[in-house]
Design an enzyme around this catalytic site. Structure first.
Site, PDB file in Angstrom:
ATOM      1  N   SER A 135      38.857  32.203  48.546  1.00 31.01           N
ATOM      2  CA  SER A 135      37.580  31.769  47.853  1.00 31.01           C
ATOM      3  C   SER A 135      36.267  32.836  47.919  1.00 31.01           C
ATOM      4  O   SER A 135      36.452  33.900  47.503  1.00 31.01           O
ATOM      5  CB  SER A 135      37.059  30.304  48.419  1.00 31.01           C
ATOM      6  OG  SER A 135      36.336  29.641  47.875  1.00 31.01           O
ATOM      7  N   ASP A 190      43.215  24.987  39.449  1.00 38.38           N
ATOM      8  CA  ASP A 190      41.880  25.693  40.444  1.00 38.38           C
ATOM      9  C   ASP A 190      41.021  26.360  39.336  1.00 38.38           C
ATOM     10  O   ASP A 190      41.231  27.751  38.935  1.00 38.38           O
ATOM     11  CB  ASP A 190      42.363  26.582  41.397  1.00 38.38           C
ATOM     12  CG  ASP A 190      41.237  27.183  42.455  1.00 38.38           C
ATOM     13  OD1 ASP A 190      40.012  26.715  42.189  1.00 38.38           O
ATOM     14  OD2 ASP A 190      41.536  27.755  43.420  1.00 38.38           O
ATOM     15  N   HIS A 203      41.988  23.907  44.962  1.00 42.30           N
ATOM     16  CA  HIS A 203      41.488  25.033  45.603  1.00 42.30           C
ATOM     17  C   HIS A 203      41.626  24.896  47.031  1.00 42.30           C
ATOM     18  O   HIS A 203      41.544  25.913  47.683  1.00 42.30           O
ATOM     19  CB  HIS A 203      39.610  25.123  45.286  1.00 42.30           C
ATOM     20  CG  HIS A 203      39.108  26.417  45.554  1.00 42.30           C
ATOM     21  ND1 HIS A 203      39.504  27.578  45.269  1.00 42.30           N
ATOM     22  CD2 HIS A 203      38.134  26.455  46.415  1.00 42.30           C
ATOM     23  CE1 HIS A 203      38.761  28.350  45.823  1.00 42.30           C
ATOM     24  NE2 HIS A 203      37.855  27.778  46.674  1.00 42.30           N
TER      25      HIS A 203
END
Length: 224
Positions: A135, A190, A203
């Site tokens: 991320s 995602d 995610h």
């Protein structure tokens, strides 16, 4: 939780102006437990050094979603006594707002990660460096590797990204770094990987990719 994510995305969308953003990992008590590793800064040199940057709001310097599982998988493949795992802490706070900055993280976070690569190179000149980011952490590692000197960058044998927030901008690679040495994991659904602010349940699924990612990094180390 879905409503919370939606509110966070909506609130930050205006600020981000199209920049991707990572949302908090699992809010459960288990996910709130600290996940940290300081094998490089506090331990002895190992044959391989993994530098990992966690996602936004994750606890510790390794997080919980994929950092610790990746470290464990890499140690399992190469030997626990051969691998040092180091999370990116310091000036990298993993705050949400930093995702909206031009580099999808802040300069302090990038500088902290860069210094760890340099420390690995100077403290352990014979170590082979590998790296990973999840991320917002993927943006941290991406930008840090770009800023490394040619000498240090040459010691970075492989990089893995999960939910790569700069996947669209950097075309699934790290500029001025060998594309074959980078593997990006983007789960189906995602949308962060598509350069959006839309965070879906996909995610948060990257734990399952730890063995494959570790195999990739191990292969790069073994072929170096």
């Amino acid at each position: 939780m879905v409503m919370l994510r939606s509110l966070l995305v909506s609130a930050l969308a205006a600020l981000a102006a199209g920049s991707p953003i990572a949302e908090p990992a699992d809010q459960s008590l288990e996910a709130r437990q600290l996940g940290s590793s300081n094998d490089l800064t506090n331990g002895a040199c190992k044959d391989v050094t993994l530098i990992f940057a966690r996602g936004s709001t994750e606890m510790g310097n390794m997080g919980t979603v994929i950092g610790p599982p990746l470290c464990s998988s890499l140690k399992s493949k190469l030997g626990a006594d051969k691998v040092a795992c180091q999370g990116v802490g310091g000036l990298y706070t993993g705050g949400l707002m930093q995702n909206a900055l031009p580099q999808n993280t802040d300069p302090g976070a990038i500088s902290t990660a860069k210094s760890l690569f340099e420390q690995a190179s100077t403290k352990c000149p014979n170590t082979q460096i590998v790296a990973g980011g999840y991320s917002q952490g993927s943006a941290v590692i991406d930008n840090a590797v770009q800023q490394l000197s040619a000498e240090v960058k040459d010691k970075v044998k492989g990089v893995v990204f999960f939910g790569f927030t700069r996947n669209l901008q950097d075309k699934g690679q790290i500029p001025n770094y060998p594309k074959d040495n980078v593997k990006v994991f983007c789960a189906m659904g995602d949308l962060v990987c598509d350069g959006t602010l839309i965070v879906t349940a996909a995610h948060l699924t990257y734990t399952i990719n730890a063995p494959e990612a570790a195999s990739f990094l191990a292969s790069k180390v073994q072929s170096a």
